[in-house]
Design a protein around this motif. Sequence first.
Motif, PDB file in Angstrom:
ATOM      1  N   ILE A  45      -5.011  -8.537  -2.455  1.00  0.00           N
ATOM      2  CA  ILE A  45      -6.044  -8.156  -3.433  1.00  0.00           C
ATOM      3  C   ILE A  45      -5.486  -7.068  -4.360  1.00  0.00           C
ATOM      4  N   ASN A  46      -5.494  -7.351  -5.666  1.00  0.00           N
ATOM      5  CA  ASN A  46      -5.055  -6.372  -6.662  1.00  0.00           C
ATOM      6  C   ASN A  46      -5.656  -6.746  -8.015  1.00  0.00           C
ATOM      7  N   SER A  60     -10.693  -9.370  -6.187  1.00  0.00           N
ATOM      8  CA  SER A  60     -11.659  -8.807  -5.246  1.00  0.00           C
ATOM      9  C   SER A  60     -11.768  -9.729  -4.038  1.00  0.00           C
ATOM     10  N   VAL A  61     -12.204  -9.175  -2.905  1.00  0.00           N
ATOM     11  CA  VAL A  61     -12.434 -10.010  -1.718  1.00  0.00           C
ATOM     12  C   VAL A  61     -13.525 -11.042  -2.001  1.00  0.00           C
ATOM     13  N   LEU A  62     -14.413 -10.728  -2.956  1.00  0.00           N
ATOM     14  CA  LEU A  62     -15.516 -11.637  -3.298  1.00  0.00           C
ATOM     15  C   LEU A  62     -15.010 -12.896  -4.007  1.00  0.00           C
ATOM     16  N   ASP A  63     -13.787 -12.831  -4.536  1.00  0.00           N
ATOM     17  CA  ASP A  63     -13.211 -14.002  -5.227  1.00  0.00           C
ATOM     18  C   ASP A  63     -12.597 -15.007  -4.263  1.00  0.00           C
ATOM     19  N   PHE A  64     -12.419 -14.591  -3.005  1.00  0.00           N
ATOM     20  CA  PHE A  64     -11.839 -15.502  -2.000  1.00  0.00           C
ATOM     21  C   PHE A  64     -12.969 -16.246  -1.298  1.00  0.00           C
ATOM     22  N   LYS A  65     -12.894 -17.566  -1.287  1.00  0.00           N
ATOM     23  CA  LYS A  65     -14.027 -18.386  -0.805  1.00  0.00           C
ATOM     24  C   LYS A  65     -14.271 -18.287   0.697  1.00  0.00           C
ATOM     25  N   VAL A  72      -7.792  -4.444   5.007  1.00  0.00           N
ATOM     26  CA  VAL A  72      -7.021  -3.199   5.051  1.00  0.00           C
ATOM     27  C   VAL A  72      -7.043  -2.603   3.649  1.00  0.00           C
ATOM     28  N   ILE A  73      -7.574  -1.377   3.530  1.00  0.00           N
ATOM     29  CA  ILE A  73      -7.740  -0.752   2.213  1.00  0.00           C
ATOM     30  C   ILE A  73      -6.695   0.344   2.025  1.00  0.00           C
ATOM     31  N   LEU A  84     -15.343  -0.826  -0.441  1.00  0.00           N
ATOM     32  CA  LEU A  84     -15.998  -0.992   0.863  1.00  0.00           C
ATOM     33  C   LEU A  84     -17.330  -1.720   0.702  1.00  0.00           C
ATOM     34  N   GLU A  85     -18.042  -1.411  -0.352  1.00  0.00           N
ATOM     35  CA  GLU A  85     -19.302  -2.094  -0.668  1.00  0.00           C
ATOM     36  C   GLU A  85     -19.057  -3.595  -0.875  1.00  0.00           C
ATOM     37  N   GLU A  86     -17.994  -3.945  -1.592  1.00  0.00           N
ATOM     38  CA  GLU A  86     -17.643  -5.355  -1.799  1.00  0.00           C
ATOM     39  C   GLU A  86     -17.320  -6.039  -0.468  1.00  0.00           C
ATOM     40  N   CYS A  87     -16.601  -5.338   0.392  1.00  0.00           N
ATOM     41  CA  CYS A  87     -16.264  -5.885   1.722  1.00  0.00           C
ATOM     42  C   CYS A  87     -17.536  -6.146   2.531  1.00  0.00           C
TER      43      CYS A  87
END
Length: 330
Positions: A45-46, A60-65, A72-73, A84-87
């Motif tokens: 993620i970058n 973003s993690v939200l872009d991965f289906k 790991v941040i 963290l909110e996105e996670c």
Amino acid sequence: IYPNKMKNFFEPKVIAIIGVSNHKEKVGYSLMSNLKKFNGKVIPINLHEKKIFGKKCYKSVLDFKDKIDLAVIAIPANSVKAVLEECGKKQIKNIIIISAGFSEISNKKAENELLNIAKKYKIRLLGPNCFGVVNPYLNLDTSFALSTPKKGDIAFISQSGALWSAVSDWSLNENIGFSAFASLGNMADVDFPDLIEYFNKDKNTKVIVLYIEYLKDGRRFMKIAKNCNKKIIAIKAGESEAGKEATLSHTGSLAGQYEIYKAAFKQSNVKLADTLTQAFDMAKIKKKVKGNKVVIVSNAGGPGALAADYFTEKNFEIVKLPNNFIKKIK
């Protein structure tokens, strides 16, 4: 304590690394490099990179289906809260925060904000200001150490992450293997009792070694340690005044009275070691002997006599070798 416990910290199938980098001097590069042989899937993620190590980068993690087991941040502290909110929205329940800049520099407010988000989404949080985890059995290494140790039966839980770099290098020379390593960092959420509970049930772990600067909940530690059916060995930092000052500047922790810890360890069946070397010497598993017959070979009478006394006291039978065999040896 939420039902999602520690498993996905050490046995994930899909990991998201947030803050990957193509720059060799950055932590995000080291994290990806150390996960090259990981048995599962790594999602980089970058916001700005398109690819790293030949893998597609997501913004973003939200872009991965698909489902992600562990995130790991490793990004600047001021961006951690939003990520963290996105996670949480992605329903990732186990998260490691490598990023520093929280209670260890007296920024307790920012750390509490992370904890509130974790509680909101029922996330188990390791860190912040930590060095990640290692499971040699799955080629899982989310630390940024230069070496990964071989498989073994010692689980090492440490409040110091950098200590792992030294231990990992040293263990390769000493031929010591590990079942796992976990760096606790500031212990905003996950702490020693959580991990002791997990390793008590882990089939690869026979001994648990702890590097402790302070305990967040002494009573809970004692209860969990007392009920653990695996050997626990602890090294406690902060015995001297200089040591206490060092732990305060390191993880923002007050080391506490050494004598109180000693008494607590004794009541909890935790063995106390003076040094790391001694701790790992104590941790080496001795194979159980089948049967109870012993032959003592010695080039001096005194040590042979002491050995005979010791084994007799432990209900072993000292075998007297046949005379013709003794004559041949002489």
